[in-house]
Design a protein around this motif. Structure first.
Motif, PDB file in Angstrom:
ATOM      1  N   MET A 273      -0.792   4.120 -10.308  1.00  0.00           N
ATOM      2  CA  MET A 273      -1.690   4.067  -9.156  1.00  0.00           C
ATOM      3  C   MET A 273      -2.686   2.915  -9.283  1.00  0.00           C
ATOM      4  SD  MET A 273      -2.359   8.169  -8.609  1.00  0.00           S
ATOM      5  CE  MET A 273      -3.158   7.980  -7.016  1.00  0.00           C
ATOM      6  N   ILE A 274      -3.182   2.684 -10.496  1.00  0.00           N
ATOM      7  CA  ILE A 274      -4.144   1.604 -10.717  1.00  0.00           C
ATOM      8  C   ILE A 274      -3.469   0.247 -10.558  1.00  0.00           C
ATOM      9  CG2 ILE A 274      -5.636   0.506 -12.428  1.00  0.00           C
ATOM     10  CD1 ILE A 274      -6.151   3.298 -13.606  1.00  0.00           C
ATOM     11  N   PHE A 275      -2.266   0.102 -11.103  1.00  0.00           N
ATOM     12  CA  PHE A 275      -1.542  -1.173 -11.022  1.00  0.00           C
ATOM     13  C   PHE A 275      -1.214  -1.525  -9.567  1.00  0.00           C
ATOM     14  CE2 PHE A 275       2.545  -3.483 -10.900  1.00  0.00           C
ATOM     15  CZ  PHE A 275       2.152  -4.639 -11.560  1.00  0.00           C
ATOM     16  N   MET A 276      -0.669  -0.564  -8.840  1.00  0.00           N
ATOM     17  CA  MET A 276      -0.334  -0.816  -7.438  1.00  0.00           C
ATOM     18  C   MET A 276      -1.595  -0.994  -6.594  1.00  0.00           C
ATOM     19  SD  MET A 276       2.877  -1.093  -7.240  1.00  0.00           S
ATOM     20  CE  MET A 276       2.944  -1.215  -5.442  1.00  0.00           C
ATOM     21  N   GLY A 277      -2.661  -0.307  -6.978  1.00  0.00           N
ATOM     22  CA  GLY A 277      -3.928  -0.459  -6.264  1.00  0.00           C
ATOM     23  C   GLY A 277      -4.487  -1.863  -6.404  1.00  0.00           C
ATOM     24  N   THR A 278      -4.247  -2.494  -7.546  1.00  0.00           N
ATOM     25  CA  THR A 278      -4.704  -3.865  -7.770  1.00  0.00           C
ATOM     26  C   THR A 278      -4.012  -4.836  -6.818  1.00  0.00           C
ATOM     27  OG1 THR A 278      -5.045  -3.358 -10.127  1.00  0.00           O
ATOM     28  CG2 THR A 278      -4.978  -5.676  -9.500  1.00  0.00           C
ATOM     29  N   ILE A 279      -2.698  -4.702  -6.723  1.00  0.00           N
ATOM     30  CA  ILE A 279      -1.932  -5.574  -5.826  1.00  0.00           C
ATOM     31  C   ILE A 279      -2.319  -5.308  -4.376  1.00  0.00           C
ATOM     32  CG2 ILE A 279       0.384  -6.238  -5.075  1.00  0.00           C
ATOM     33  CD1 ILE A 279       1.420  -5.328  -7.801  1.00  0.00           C
ATOM     34  N   SER A 280      -2.468  -4.026  -4.042  1.00  0.00           N
ATOM     35  CA  SER A 280      -2.832  -3.648  -2.675  1.00  0.00           C
ATOM     36  C   SER A 280      -4.190  -4.225  -2.280  1.00  0.00           C
ATOM     37  CB  SER A 280      -2.861  -2.120  -2.545  1.00  0.00           C
ATOM     38  OG  SER A 280      -3.301  -1.729  -1.264  1.00  0.00           O
ATOM     39  N   ALA A 281      -5.161  -4.139  -3.187  1.00  0.00           N
ATOM     40  CA  ALA A 281      -6.505  -4.653  -2.901  1.00  0.00           C
ATOM     41  C   ALA A 281      -6.465  -6.157  -2.639  1.00  0.00           C
ATOM     42  CB  ALA A 281      -7.451  -4.345  -4.061  1.00  0.00           C
TER      43      ALA A 281
ATOM     44  N   THR B 218       0.830  -1.205   0.000  1.00  0.00           N
ATOM     45  CA  THR B 218       0.000   0.000   0.000  1.00  0.00           C
ATOM     46  C   THR B 218       0.861   1.251   0.000  1.00  0.00           C
ATOM     47  OG1 THR B 218      -1.736  -1.175   1.206  1.00  0.00           O
ATOM     48  CG2 THR B 218      -1.874   1.222   1.163  1.00  0.00           C
ATOM     49  N   VAL B 219       1.951   1.232   0.759  1.00  0.00           N
ATOM     50  CA  VAL B 219       2.885   2.363   0.743  1.00  0.00           C
ATOM     51  C   VAL B 219       3.456   2.521  -0.669  1.00  0.00           C
ATOM     52  CG1 VAL B 219       5.101   3.226   1.594  1.00  0.00           C
ATOM     53  CG2 VAL B 219       3.460   2.242   3.193  1.00  0.00           C
ATOM     54  N   GLY B 220       3.747   1.373  -1.308  1.00  0.00           N
ATOM     55  CA  GLY B 220       4.203   1.418  -2.696  1.00  0.00           C
ATOM     56  C   GLY B 220       3.161   2.045  -3.605  1.00  0.00           C
ATOM     57  N   GLN B 221       1.892   1.730  -3.337  1.00  0.00           N
ATOM     58  CA  GLN B 221       0.794   2.334  -4.096  1.00  0.00           C
ATOM     59  C   GLN B 221       0.780   3.840  -3.886  1.00  0.00           C
ATOM     60  OE1 GLN B 221      -3.091   1.193  -2.761  1.00  0.00           O
ATOM     61  NE2 GLN B 221      -4.165   2.421  -4.287  1.00  0.00           N
ATOM     62  N   PHE B 222       0.966   4.275  -2.641  1.00  0.00           N
ATOM     63  CA  PHE B 222       0.997   5.703  -2.358  1.00  0.00           C
ATOM     64  C   PHE B 222       2.145   6.391  -3.102  1.00  0.00           C
ATOM     65  CE2 PHE B 222      -1.024   4.660   1.990  1.00  0.00           C
ATOM     66  CZ  PHE B 222      -2.295   4.785   1.446  1.00  0.00           C
ATOM     67  N   PHE B 223       3.296   5.716  -3.160  1.00  0.00           N
ATOM     68  CA  PHE B 223       4.451   6.298  -3.841  1.00  0.00           C
ATOM     69  C   PHE B 223       4.265   6.351  -5.358  1.00  0.00           C
ATOM     70  CE2 PHE B 223       7.000   5.661   0.060  1.00  0.00           C
ATOM     71  CZ  PHE B 223       7.697   6.871   0.067  1.00  0.00           C
ATOM     72  N   SER B 224       3.304   5.571  -5.882  1.00  0.00           N
ATOM     73  CA  SER B 224       3.060   5.609  -7.326  1.00  0.00           C
ATOM     74  C   SER B 224       2.589   6.993  -7.763  1.00  0.00           C
ATOM     75  CB  SER B 224       2.021   4.553  -7.719  1.00  0.00           C
ATOM     76  OG  SER B 224       0.756   4.828  -7.140  1.00  0.00           O
ATOM     77  N   GLY B 225       2.077   7.775  -6.817  1.00  0.00           N
ATOM     78  CA  GLY B 225       1.671   9.148  -7.137  1.00  0.00           C
ATOM     79  C   GLY B 225       2.844  10.010  -7.571  1.00  0.00           C
ATOM     80  N   VAL B 226       4.057   9.573  -7.230  1.00  0.00           N
ATOM     81  CA  VAL B 226       5.257  10.302  -7.636  1.00  0.00           C
ATOM     82  C   VAL B 226       5.331  10.386  -9.165  1.00  0.00           C
ATOM     83  CG1 VAL B 226       7.785  10.225  -7.715  1.00  0.00           C
ATOM     84  CG2 VAL B 226       6.576   9.740  -5.568  1.00  0.00           C
ATOM     85  N   PHE B 227       4.956   9.279  -9.846  1.00  0.00           N
ATOM     86  CA  PHE B 227       5.009   9.250 -11.309  1.00  0.00           C
ATOM     87  C   PHE B 227       3.980  10.204 -11.908  1.00  0.00           C
ATOM     88  CE2 PHE B 227       6.535   5.087  -9.873  1.00  0.00           C
ATOM     89  CZ  PHE B 227       7.766   5.045 -10.514  1.00  0.00           C
TER      90      PHE B 227
END
Length: 217
Positions: free
Chosen positions: A161-169, A18-27
């Motif tokens: 964000m969508i890709f990391m959100g999938t793994i996070s979910a 989830t933290v990785g998902q949050f960091f995806s906002g950097v891109f």
């Protein structure tokens, strides 16, 4: 070995993802800075992300699960940073401030309600509220579906964000199963389905408009 024995590992992994998902906002912010504006970038994921992290922090307090504290604190901090970047490069700062003001009133009202509600009823009702809001936030990129179909491009969708959100979910769904928490299970099962649906759009449509591809050839 029972699945409960893996609670610590699954919870930690879910938090890291989830933290990785949050960091995806950097891109996303990197693209904003590169373009010099926020065109084709949605404000809602950042504002909604802050609000939901605060609400989930409160939910963790209600169910006495300290494992959810760090990830939601980190999410709040990072989304504040992304929101600041969005504001700096926005060409309509008044609209951004207006949206933020509405969000403060909205999420503040929910927290006030939780504080005033009957302790025996609040967990169930608050769970429903957070579930609905989470669905809306995850599905927000789908509001751009008409634009995607019009341009035949997924350029306006935040792929990282969508890709990391999938793994996070998926990870939080597993964690919800371990906790036997119906709300966490439902939230992330539907979230997983919505995220997979959005990822499928990247298979159907290119990331750049067809006209731009022709120009580059």
């Amino acid at each position: 070995m029972p699945l409960e024995d893996y609670k610590g590992i699954v919870g930690a992994t879910a938090s890291i993802v989830t933290v990785g998902q949050f960091f995806s906002g950097v891109f996303v912010c990197k693209d904003i800075i590169k373009k010099g504006n926020t065109r084709n970038v949605q404000l809602e994921p950042f504002v909604g992300g802050i609000g939901l992290c605060i609400l989930f922090f409160k939910y963790a307090d209600l169910i006495k699960d300290p494992g959810m504290y760090p990830v939601n604190f980190m999410g709040t901090v990072l989304n504040l940073a992304y929101l600041s970047c969005y504001y700096i490069y926005s060409e309509d700062k008044a609209s951004v401030v207006k949206t933020i003001g509405k969000a403060i009133i909205f999420f503040g009202s929910i927290l006030f309600y939780v504080h005033m509600e009957d302790p025996e009823k609040v967990l169930f009702r608050f769970g429903i509220i957070t579930t609905v809001l989470m669905f809306l936030l995850i599905a927000s990129p789908l509001f751009q579906l008409a634009e995607v179909m019009r341009t035949q491009s997924t350029e306006c969708l935040p792929f990282p964000m969508i890709f990391m959100g999938t793994i996070s979910a998926f990870m939080w769904l597993l964690y919800g199963i371990i906790l036997s928490d119906a709300f966490i299970q439902i939230q992330n099962l539907v979230g997983l389905l919505l995220s997979v649906t959005q990822l499928s759009l990247f298979i159907i449509y290119p990331s750049k408009p067809v006209s731009d591809k022709k120009k580059s050839n």
